[in-house]
Design a protein around this motif. Sequence first.
Motif, mmCIF file in Angstrom:
data_model
loop_
_atom_site.group_PDB
_atom_site.id
_atom_site.type_symbol
_atom_site.label_atom_id
_atom_site.label_comp_id
_atom_site.label_asym_id
_atom_site.label_seq_id
_atom_site.Cartn_x
_atom_site.Cartn_y
_atom_site.Cartn_z
ATOM 1 N N SER A 85 0.820 -1.212 0.000
ATOM 2 C CA SER A 85 0.000 0.000 0.000
ATOM 3 C C SER A 85 0.853 1.262 0.000
ATOM 4 O O SER A 85 1.847 1.371 0.721
ATOM 5 C CB SER A 85 -0.890 0.004 1.236
ATOM 6 N N ALA A 86 0.430 2.223 -0.796
ATOM 7 C CA ALA A 86 1.115 3.513 -0.830
ATOM 8 C C ALA A 86 0.870 4.299 0.451
ATOM 9 O O ALA A 86 1.481 5.354 0.664
ATOM 10 C CB ALA A 86 0.648 4.313 -2.036
ATOM 11 N N ALA A 87 -0.008 3.784 1.289
ATOM 12 C CA ALA A 87 -0.234 4.450 2.571
ATOM 13 C C ALA A 87 0.959 4.264 3.501
ATOM 14 O O ALA A 87 1.110 4.991 4.482
ATOM 15 C CB ALA A 87 -1.501 3.891 3.224
ATOM 16 N N ASN A 88 1.786 3.269 3.196
ATOM 17 C CA ASN A 88 2.992 3.029 4.003
ATOM 18 C C ASN A 88 4.225 3.614 3.319
ATOM 19 O O ASN A 88 4.279 3.687 2.100
ATOM 20 C CB ASN A 88 3.237 1.522 4.185
ATOM 21 N N ARG A 89 5.167 4.036 4.102
ATOM 22 C CA ARG A 89 6.496 4.349 3.574
ATOM 23 C C ARG A 89 7.485 3.787 4.584
ATOM 24 O O ARG A 89 7.800 4.414 5.598
ATOM 25 C CB ARG A 89 6.692 5.862 3.416
ATOM 26 N N TRP A 90 7.914 2.567 4.297
ATOM 27 C CA TRP A 90 8.818 1.920 5.231
ATOM 28 C C TRP A 90 10.180 2.608 5.192
ATOM 29 O O TRP A 90 10.684 2.967 4.135
ATOM 30 C CB TRP A 90 8.981 0.436 4.891
ATOM 31 N N GLY A 91 10.741 2.795 6.347
ATOM 32 C CA GLY A 91 12.029 3.478 6.409
ATOM 33 C C GLY A 91 12.799 3.095 7.656
ATOM 34 O O GLY A 91 12.351 2.276 8.469
ATOM 35 N N MET A 92 13.960 3.660 7.786
ATOM 36 C CA MET A 92 14.807 3.405 8.951
ATOM 37 C C MET A 92 15.376 4.719 9.465
ATOM 38 O O MET A 92 15.555 5.671 8.702
ATOM 39 C CB MET A 92 15.979 2.489 8.594
ATOM 40 N N LEU A 93 15.653 4.717 10.742
ATOM 41 C CA LEU A 93 16.377 5.829 11.362
ATOM 42 C C LEU A 93 17.587 5.219 12.057
ATOM 43 O O LEU A 93 17.439 4.308 12.884
ATOM 44 C CB LEU A 93 15.467 6.550 12.371
ATOM 45 N N ILE A 94 18.766 5.700 11.705
ATOM 46 C CA ILE A 94 19.997 5.122 12.234
ATOM 47 C C ILE A 94 20.767 6.208 12.999
ATOM 48 O O ILE A 94 21.107 7.248 12.439
ATOM 49 C CB ILE A 94 20.869 4.557 11.093
ATOM 50 N N ASP A 95 20.994 5.924 14.273
ATOM 51 C CA ASP A 95 21.701 6.885 15.130
ATOM 52 C C ASP A 95 23.166 6.463 15.222
ATOM 53 O O ASP A 95 23.501 5.492 15.908
ATOM 54 C CB ASP A 95 21.047 6.885 16.516
#
Lengths: 247, 413
Positions: free
Chosen positions: A46-56
């Motif tokens: 679904s285009a309702a999702n935008r999977w991503g990551m945050l890396i500290d």
Amino acid sequence: MSTDNNDFDGQRRAFLQVAGAVTVVAPGVTLIAAQASARPAGEPASAANRWGMLIDSTKCSPDCKACVTACKQEMGLVGHDRPRTDAQYIRKLEVSDPSTGMRHSLPVMCQHCAKPACVDVCPTGASMKRADGIVLVDRHICIGCRYCMMACPYKARSFTHEDQTDQKPYLPRGKGTVEACTMCVHRIDAGRQPACVEACQSSGGGAMLFGDLSDPSSEIAKRVSTETTTRIRGELGLDPGVRYQGI
Amino acid sequence: MRKLVYQELTPMTPGWLAVVGGLAVVILAAAASVVYMEHEGHWVTGMTNQVVWGMPHVFAVFLIVAASGALNVASIGSVFGREPYQPLGRLSGLLAIALLAGGLAVLVLDLGRPDRLAVAMTHFNFKSIFAWNVILYSGFFGIVALYLWTMMDWTKKAFYKPAAIAAFVWRLVLTTGTGSIFGFLIARDAYGSAVMAPMFIAMSFAFGLAVFNLVVMALYAGSGRPIGDDLVLRLRKLLGLFVAANLYFVAVQHLTALYWAGHAGVEAFILRDGGIYTLLFWGGQVGLGGVVPLLLAFAAKPQCRNAFRMASALVILGGLAQVYVIIIGGQAYPLQLFPGMEISSSFADGQVHSYVPSLPEIALGLGGVALALLITLVGASFLRFLPESLGEPSAPAEAEGHGAPVGVHQPAE
């Protein structure tokens, strides 16, 4: 179809609410929250999702390779002791500022761009972006021209230089085609987190956070909306789905 | 003015068989290399995850660029009405098709999955310049074939000029497309410049004419047919002009990049610190492939055919050096994930990437050259591509701009 999507979104939100409720958040305790529910078979991304990551990167030690090791195990990436041609979906980058001596360590993989250069240049459409933002290679129509590898500013892709054996059922690899981090799409579709993130949280420094950037209630969405984050080569305008802190 | 008579080369002579046999051996070696590389996988080549395009791409791009340039002679004769060039129009078209076939063969056979050529012909991502090029290259074959038809069939004379203009425009677009393969790449510091397109057009003019010159000289020497001094001098000066144009665009490209502080690193690499790439740039591309041919073209004695041959050969060698520097040098310089920072990793980040071409890669590239020459030789041996005479070597040059002794273009049919 739209009704199904709404049902699915509703289920996902309900799941996230429960997950959020049972998650204990305290100073110094790494947040480990399931960010996704399983996607039913046959249901399109679904285009309702935008999977991503945050890396500290401030939590990422130069000595820690937990994410890299987990990726190799998960994806069945067997080296041939040929570093120049062996595939690497994720690698640890050591960055230092020559003028100040400041050093960082951080993992780099496919940045799952919203406007991926690899997808633009691919002649056959084998390089593609799913509706939920995950960039993949369709190995059935990849002709092995490697133009995507020329176009990727992150050096995120590898060419399969030899025959493959003992492949994982969820990651068919083919000699003569291009491959890269899939963000563990098989795990995400099953409601799990990418292997690198899971390993980082369980045995690494807890530097990696995975989630849905489009879901305002997700931890990653909250953090990118309240904390300073950086995209690698952000000036190129590719809008990567992987963001960094401390660099 | 004499009537222009086109005549096939005589095949099956000992010399003809020796040349065809030699080219066939090179092509067979290339075929064996392809089987080896595709069977083992690309790890047996010099190409890696860092330098993903190697020697096959150098040959392929050179041949494809030269293909569109080889059509120049025909275009100058028919589009711009320069009569001295018209007798060579047919050979110009044939060589253009042959060089493109050779280049594309190399490109396709280096693919990771050459068996999926049909996929490339049926799945198009129209945002990809590669996909455009599939259409541009295919169309080039068709348009030049039609152009040749109008040249060789007197009954199609009415279509001669339109076909010539169409082919000329198409070749300009085609080379724009080839240059844009690199011009559209924003990821790498060595590329990502609009000047790549006109530079590739200038490169094509020079490389294509240089190949054309040597092929004409070889075919006419081999078949004992005469070539007039006037024509040789014209081609030599034209080559000099194209070489100058190429040098101009190279200068513009590097000056633009030098002015941009962010590209100082890659410019220092190519122009000063790049080892083999710096040597190939200054020594091969600019020196032997640029300045020396320029001197030979304009400063050598008018009747000196060795200067003509030498200039053409040097432009080809310099051209290969230029394409090598663009393709390999551009990849050898590391990607700047964090501009201004020093980076390292297990994936060779931050390092200048080494590349040593393997023998099979070189054999594949040479196979493309041999294929192009074989198509040209066989074509000229069984169809009427070549005039029986291109003027007498000792004939004095006619008044500039009013034609060589061969007279007007008048197909024999």
